[in-house]
Structure formats: C-alpha cells, structure tokens
Scaffold this motif. Structure first.
Motif, PDB file in Angstrom:
ATOM      1  N   GLN A 111       0.833  -1.207   0.000  1.00 61.59           N
ATOM      2  CA  GLN A 111       0.000   0.000   0.000  1.00 61.59           C
ATOM      3  C   GLN A 111       0.869   1.260   0.000  1.00 61.59           C
ATOM      4  O   GLN A 111       0.561   2.242  -0.689  1.00 61.59           O
ATOM      5  N   LEU A 112       1.955   1.212   0.749  1.00 61.89           N
ATOM      6  CA  LEU A 112       2.867   2.351   0.777  1.00 61.89           C
ATOM      7  C   LEU A 112       3.558   2.526  -0.570  1.00 61.89           C
ATOM      8  O   LEU A 112       3.734   3.652  -1.047  1.00 61.89           O
ATOM      9  N   LEU A 113       3.948   1.429  -1.195  1.00 62.96           N
ATOM     10  CA  LEU A 113       4.587   1.511  -2.508  1.00 62.96           C
ATOM     11  C   LEU A 113       3.638   2.106  -3.552  1.00 62.96           C
ATOM     12  O   LEU A 113       4.078   2.838  -4.447  1.00 62.96           O
ATOM     13  N   ASP A 114       2.360   1.802  -3.447  1.00 62.84           N
ATOM     14  CA  ASP A 114       1.390   2.373  -4.378  1.00 62.84           C
ATOM     15  C   ASP A 114       1.326   3.883  -4.230  1.00 62.84           C
ATOM     16  O   ASP A 114       1.198   4.611  -5.219  1.00 62.84           O
ATOM     17  N   TYR A 115       1.419   4.341  -2.982  1.00 56.72           N
ATOM     18  CA  TYR A 115       1.477   5.791  -2.760  1.00 56.72           C
ATOM     19  C   TYR A 115       2.736   6.384  -3.406  1.00 56.72           C
ATOM     20  O   TYR A 115       2.669   7.414  -4.085  1.00 56.72           O
ATOM     21  N   CYS A 116       3.880   5.744  -3.197  1.00 61.88           N
ATOM     22  CA  CYS A 116       5.136   6.235  -3.770  1.00 61.88           C
ATOM     23  C   CYS A 116       5.087   6.257  -5.297  1.00 61.88           C
ATOM     24  O   CYS A 116       5.710   7.113  -5.942  1.00 61.88           O
ATOM     25  N   ARG A 117       4.360   5.305  -5.874  1.00 63.31           N
ATOM     26  CA  ARG A 117       4.230   5.249  -7.336  1.00 63.31           C
ATOM     27  C   ARG A 117       3.668   6.556  -7.884  1.00 63.31           C
ATOM     28  O   ARG A 117       4.036   6.987  -8.984  1.00 63.31           O
ATOM     29  N   ARG A 118       2.823   7.206  -7.095  1.00 57.33           N
ATOM     30  CA  ARG A 118       2.205   8.454  -7.543  1.00 57.33           C
ATOM     31  C   ARG A 118       2.855   9.691  -6.937  1.00 57.33           C
ATOM     32  O   ARG A 118       2.825  10.762  -7.528  1.00 57.33           O
ATOM     33  N   SER A 119       3.444   9.554  -5.750  1.00 57.17           N
ATOM     34  CA  SER A 119       3.992  10.730  -5.067  1.00 57.17           C
ATOM     35  C   SER A 119       5.438  11.030  -5.450  1.00 57.17           C
ATOM     36  O   SER A 119       5.882  12.177  -5.360  1.00 57.17           O
ATOM     37  N   ALA A 120       6.196  10.011  -5.866  1.00 61.47           N
ATOM     38  CA  ALA A 120       7.627  10.192  -6.129  1.00 61.47           C
ATOM     39  C   ALA A 120       8.034   9.798  -7.540  1.00 61.47           C
ATOM     40  O   ALA A 120       8.756  10.525  -8.220  1.00 61.47           O
ATOM     41  N   ASN A 121       7.559   8.651  -7.998  1.00 59.70           N
ATOM     42  CA  ASN A 121       8.025   8.130  -9.288  1.00 59.70           C
ATOM     43  C   ASN A 121       7.754   9.048 -10.476  1.00 59.70           C
ATOM     44  O   ASN A 121       8.557   9.074 -11.422  1.00 59.70           O
ATOM     45  N   PRO A 122       6.642   9.824 -10.486  1.00 60.67           N
ATOM     46  CA  PRO A 122       6.427  10.705 -11.628  1.00 60.67           C
ATOM     47  C   PRO A 122       7.557  11.703 -11.860  1.00 60.67           C
ATOM     48  O   PRO A 122       7.846  12.066 -13.009  1.00 60.67           O
ATOM     49  N   VAL A 123       8.220  12.143 -10.790  1.00 58.36           N
ATOM     50  CA  VAL A 123       9.294  13.125 -10.948  1.00 58.36           C
ATOM     51  C   VAL A 123      10.459  12.516 -11.723  1.00 58.36           C
ATOM     52  O   VAL A 123      11.004  13.122 -12.649  1.00 58.36           O
ATOM     53  N   GLY A 124      10.858  11.296 -11.356  1.00 58.47           N
ATOM     54  CA  GLY A 124      11.922  10.633 -12.083  1.00 58.47           C
ATOM     55  C   GLY A 124      11.546  10.358 -13.524  1.00 58.47           C
ATOM     56  O   GLY A 124      12.372  10.495 -14.446  1.00 58.47           O
ATOM     57  N   ARG A 125      10.316   9.974 -13.753  1.00 55.13           N
ATOM     58  CA  ARG A 125       9.859   9.702 -15.115  1.00 55.13           C
ATOM     59  C   ARG A 125       9.870  10.982 -15.956  1.00 55.13           C
ATOM     60  O   ARG A 125      10.235  10.950 -17.140  1.00 55.13           O
ATOM     61  N   LEU A 126       9.464  12.085 -15.367  1.00 49.03           N
ATOM     62  CA  LEU A 126       9.527  13.359 -16.093  1.00 49.03           C
ATOM     63  C   LEU A 126      10.967  13.703 -16.460  1.00 49.03           C
ATOM     64  O   LEU A 126      11.252  14.181 -17.564  1.00 49.03           O
TER      65      LEU A 126
END
Length: 269
Positions: A111-126
């Motif tokens: 559940q925490l990883l799912d949050y990180c998928r949206r809270s942190a990972n988009p920055v690296g992808r950008l």
C-alpha cells in the motif's frame, strides 16, 4: 509556488546541464507548491482538496492547449509543451497529495509503494522524458530510485509526520516489531524501534541499489546529478542507522563531511 524548504537532495544543481534547469525548476515548483497545499498551514481538509483540485484544473487547461488561469502556471505550460511531457504524471502527483490529506495510516508495504508510485516516481519519469531516455528499463530503475528517496524521507521525518497526524511506517511492520503508536508519540527509541528502523533501512537500501545502474544510462552531467542523489540518499540511511533509528531528537541533515563521502562514492559507481 514558493520554494523555501531545506532539502537533503539536490534540486536543479550546478551539475545539471543549463538547458534542463528551467524545466526541472518548473516541475519542482509545481510539486512543491501542491505538496504545501496538502501539508502546510492550518487550512481545513476540504480547502486543501479544493486547492489541489484547482491545480488539477490548470493541468487540464494546459493539456487542452489553453492558457492557464493562474499566471504562476504559465512557465509550467511552456515547459510541458516544449518538452512534450506527459500530463498524466502531474495528475498522479496531485492524486498522491490529495491522498495525504485523507489517508493517515498505511496497512502494509505494498500500500505504501502504491502511494510512492504516484507521489515520487512521476518526478523521475519526467526527468527521463526531459533527456529522451524513457525506455522501459530506465523507467523501472528510476522508479526504484524515486521510491527509495521517498521512503528515506519518511524514515527521517517520522517525528515531523507524527505532528501532522501521519504514520508512513506500515502497520504490518510495526506489529511485527511490536512498535505501537504511543512509542512514536513519546519519541521512544527502544530496542524494538531500532530493529524496525533497521529493517526499513535495509529494504530501502536494496531498492536504491536495484535502480542505481540508471546512472550509466544517462548522459554526461545528468548522470552525475543522479549519482550524487543516489549516494546522498544512501548516506542519509547510514546517518539514521548510526543513530540507531533515533530520528526523534535530530532529523539527519547532510553537511560538508557527508558531501565528501558522497562525492568519493559517486566516482566509483
């Protein structure tokens, strides 16, 4: 969208190619501004959610090719158009920040990883889109790094998050190590707490290591920027471990000596 926070991780540093500083600063200001709506001040939950919804409406206008209503979004609109950035990644960030307003506990690690998928990972992808290196493997490695960085922030900010009514340590992990909420409230750095933090530190370190090969896929100075970011995150984990998980009395901050360690290690990645 003010930027006036102490950051353990570099933001648009001198290592970055000059042409990338403007788009990265625009992305950072968007993320920082939205995060502040969710976190700062004494606004009601309804007001925070409305503020984030207003941000979302600006992203929708930008996506349609319309001019933003708020002048502070004009630069972001130019950056998105110029670099053809996926607007869904900005919506993912807003979704995570809205979750912060209403979700205060996490049942388990997935559940925490799912949050990180949206809270942190988009920055690296950008970032990967900015440098034209958004392959599937690079995106996977970037997600590992960004999630690890987000988790490091959680572990170093346990006391700060408690004051905001939040606990990011998964409940299943706290139960496994017999750490209750009253211990966090009291800042009790018990043997059980030390063991819990050691477990989270090791898992986070493994996640960072799973993504660090990304630095060899990024061009020139961008690769060095990420080397320093990865090593900075690992250094903070070392700081937390050295304190036996006592993040209640002193939030770890990086100083001059730490940066020497980081630079030395970055050379040999």
């Amino acid at each position: 969208m003010p930027v006036d926070h102490y950051e353990n991780f570099p933001v648009a540093s001198l290592l970055l190619p000059r042409r990338l500083r403007r788009p990265i600063e625009a992305i950072y200001r968007f993320a920082r501004g939205a995060d502040d709506i969710a976190d700062e001040g004494d606004a009601s939950d309804a007001a925070r959610l409305q503020g984030l919804a207003d941000y979302g409406e600006e992203i929708e206008r930008i996506e349609r090719g319309e001019a933003p209503v708020r002048p502070e979004f004009n630069e972001l609109a130019r950056v998105i158009a110029e670099w053809r950035l996926p607007t869904q990644l900005f919506r993912d960030l807003l979704d995570a920040f809205a979750q912060d307003v209403v979700v205060k506990r996490y049942a388990d690690y997935p559940q925490l990883l799912d949050y990180c998928r949206r809270s942190a990972n988009p920055v690296g992808r950008l970032l990967l889109h900015l440098v034209g290196r958004a392959s599937d493997e690079n995106l996977r490695r970037s997600d590992c790094i960004c999630t690890a960085l987000q988790l490091i922030n959680f572990w170093q900010d346990v006391a700060i998050d408690w004051q905001k009514g939040r606990i990011y340590l998964p409940q299943s992990d706290r139960e496994r190590f017999a750490v209750c909420e009253s211990q966090i409230a009291a800042g009790n750095c018990s043997a059980e707490w030390t063991a819990l933090l050691a477990f989270e530190i090791e898992r986070t370190r493994d996640l960072m290591r799973a993504g660090e090969a990304l630095v060899h896929q990024l061009p020139g100075r961008m690769g060095w920027e990420i080397r320093f970011t990865v090593q900075g995150g690992l250094r903070i984990l070392e700081r937390i471990a050295h304190s036996r998980g006592d993040v209640f009395r002193q939030r770890p901050q990086l100083g001059a000596t730490d940066y020497l360690f980081i630079a030395g290690r970055a050379l040999f990645m």
